[in-house]
Enzyme design. Structure first.
Site, PDB file in Angstrom:
ATOM      1  NE  ARG A 103      -3.882   0.652   1.962  1.00  0.00           N
ATOM      2  CZ  ARG A 103      -5.306   0.774   2.652  1.00  0.00           C
ATOM      3  NH1 ARG A 103      -5.465   1.544   3.470  1.00  0.00           N
ATOM      4  NH2 ARG A 103      -6.130   0.197   2.078  1.00  0.00           N
ATOM      5  CG  HIS A 130      -8.520   0.057  -2.771  1.00  0.00           C
ATOM      6  ND1 HIS A 130      -7.791  -0.853  -2.358  1.00  0.00           N
ATOM      7  CD2 HIS A 130      -9.151   0.436  -1.814  1.00  0.00           C
ATOM      8  CE1 HIS A 130      -8.032  -1.338  -1.139  1.00  0.00           C
ATOM      9  NE2 HIS A 130      -8.742  -0.288  -0.706  1.00  0.00           N
ATOM     10  CD  GLN A 133     -13.054  -1.863  -0.538  1.00  0.00           C
ATOM     11  OE1 GLN A 133     -12.168  -1.753   0.675  1.00  0.00           O
ATOM     12  NE2 GLN A 133     -14.246  -2.445  -0.308  1.00  0.00           N
ATOM     13  CG  ASP A 222     -13.506   6.397  -1.320  1.00  0.00           C
ATOM     14  OD1 ASP A 222     -13.506   6.112   0.002  1.00  0.00           O
ATOM     15  OD2 ASP A 222     -12.563   6.364  -2.004  1.00  0.00           O
ATOM     16  CB  CYS A 262     -13.979   0.995   0.049  1.00  0.00           C
ATOM     17  SG  CYS A 262     -13.321   2.798   0.146  1.00  0.00           S
ATOM     18  NE  ARG A 290     -10.172  -5.227   0.484  1.00  0.00           N
ATOM     19  CZ  ARG A 290      -9.419  -4.244   1.040  1.00  0.00           C
ATOM     20  NH1 ARG A 290     -10.039  -3.121   1.702  1.00  0.00           N
ATOM     21  NH2 ARG A 290      -8.119  -4.198   1.030  1.00  0.00           N
TER      22      ARG A 290
HETATM   23  N1  NVA Z   1      -9.932   6.727  -1.257  1.00  0.00           N
HETATM   24  C1  NVA Z   1      -9.683   6.425  -0.080  1.00  0.00           C
HETATM   25  C2  NVA Z   1      -9.860   5.054   0.202  1.00  0.00           C
HETATM   26  C3  NVA Z   1      -9.505   4.262   1.500  1.00  0.00           C
HETATM   27  C4  NVA Z   1      -9.762   2.887   1.487  1.00  0.00           C
HETATM   28  C5  NVA Z   1      -8.139   6.735   0.244  1.00  0.00           C
HETATM   29  O1  NVA Z   1      -7.271   6.649  -0.635  1.00  0.00           O
HETATM   30  O2  NVA Z   1      -7.847   7.214   1.168  1.00  0.00           O
HETATM   31  N1   CP Z   2     -11.322  -0.187   2.756  1.00  0.00           N
HETATM   32  C1   CP Z   2      -9.981  -0.215   3.087  1.00  0.00           C
HETATM   33  O1   CP Z   2      -8.952  -0.391   2.341  1.00  0.00           O
HETATM   34  O2   CP Z   2      -9.670   0.025   4.255  1.00  0.00           O
HETATM   35  P1   CP Z   2      -8.368   0.432   5.153  1.00  0.00           P
HETATM   36  O3   CP Z   2      -7.860   1.564   4.824  1.00  0.00           O
HETATM   37  O4   CP Z   2      -8.756   0.269   6.716  1.00  0.00           O
HETATM   38  O5   CP Z   2      -7.553  -0.851   4.861  1.00  0.00           O
END
Ligand code: NVA
Ligand code: CP
Length: 305
Positions: A103, A130, A133, A222, A262, A290
């Protein structure tokens, strides 16, 4: 399937179907106490350069359930945080582990890692995508609505990693995808390019959330400010006014339409508390999936065939 899962653009419909089918099987096995230790003795390295709850826990628990082991590497505390080249980390981890989940911010870092290591690399979120997800989202929609083909998927909000992956995943599964984003917050150009070429599915990008939500089977949103955009929170609150999933918007969707998020969610911003709670079952099932979808991905990429 390719060696890695760095973005859904690299997968075809059959790959996605295989993952969703394997995800359903993983869920069945888990529910019925059937041993499914397909990754016994294998290790997944998990690199996190951003916060996480779901991704970390679902990958770690998933590896354990598959008979393997997952280890957490914080971007800051490992040598990655001190500037060790990605290419070197890639080659080192291949000497100890059987897969890498990462990540991070730039999609190019994930692609670089994948190019320089012999083991599978799984994208656990970048600014661009993502994929894990969205595989869980597709699994949840298919589970609840029995199919994906021909359903209308509506996404309201920022043209971010979720929007990019939902457009690609939805269109590859022959869904009709309608996105409403404010001007200046569109999905990535290469995703819009892909959307133009997608056959057997419809795509619209609108400035009007009502147009996108009309007759939708599933409404998805989101956060307005993703991780790494904390300084833009105020500016984005203004830009995204009106791009909220609320009761009024849901009235335009089909009767019985699903809502997916998500998580984490910001109630009162992209979604109201009322809509969130009315659809909490679907949203937490999505979070659960997930685990199953990622176990499917790990099994397909890291398992002995
Ligand atoms: N769009 C959000 C998704 C978090 C799971 C982010 O990147 O923070
Ligand atoms: N939806 C998601 O990826 O959650 P986290 O940021 O908690 O991993």
């Amino acid at each position: 399937m390719k060696k890695d899962l760095t973005k859904l653009l690299d997968l075809n419909k059959e790959d996605i179907n295989n993952i969703l089918n394997a995800g359903d099987q993983m869920k069945y096995n888990q529910r019925h106490g059937i041993i499914h230790d397909y990754l016994r003795g294998k290790t997944l390295a998990m690199i996190f350069e951003k916060n996480s709850t779901r991704t970390r826990v679902s990958f770690e628990a998933g590896m354990y359930q598959l008979g393997g082991h997952a280890l957490f590497l914080s971007g800051k505390e490992s040598q990655i945080g001190r500037g060790e080249p990605v290419e070197d980390t890639a080659r080192v981890l291949a000497r100890y582990c059987d897969g890498i989940m990462i990540r991070t911010f730039a999609q190019s870092e994930v692609e670089l890692l994948a190019r320089h290591t012999s083991i599978p690399v799984i994208n656990g979120l970048t600014d661009f995508a993502h994929p894990c997800q969205v595989l869980a989202d597709l699994m949840t929609i298919r589970e609840r609505m029995t199919r994906l083909e021909g359903l209308k998927l509506c996404y309201i909000g920022d043209g971010n990693n979720m929007a990019n992956s939902l457009i690609v995943g939805g269109l590859k599964c022959a869904m009709n995808v309608a996105v409403a984003c404010p001007e200046g917050y569109d999905p990535a150009p290469e995703v819009l390019e892909f959307a133009k070429t997608a056959t057997g599915a419809g795509f619209i990008l609108s400035r009007d959330p009502r147009e996108a939500a009309r007759d939708a089977d599933v409404v998805i949103t989101d956060v307005w400010a993703s991780m790494g955009m904390e300084e833009e929170v105020q500016k984005r609150r203004i830009a995204f006014e009106g791009y909220q999933v609320n009761d009024e918007l849901m009235k335009l969707a089909k009767n019985g339409a699903m809502v997916q998020h998500c998580l984490p969610a910001h109630r009162g911003e992209e979604i109201t508390a009322e809509v969130f709670e009315a659809h909490a079952d679907e949203i937490f099932e999505e979070a659960e999936n997930r685990l199953h979808a990622q176990k499917a991905v790990m099994y397909l990429l890291m398992g002995d065939k």
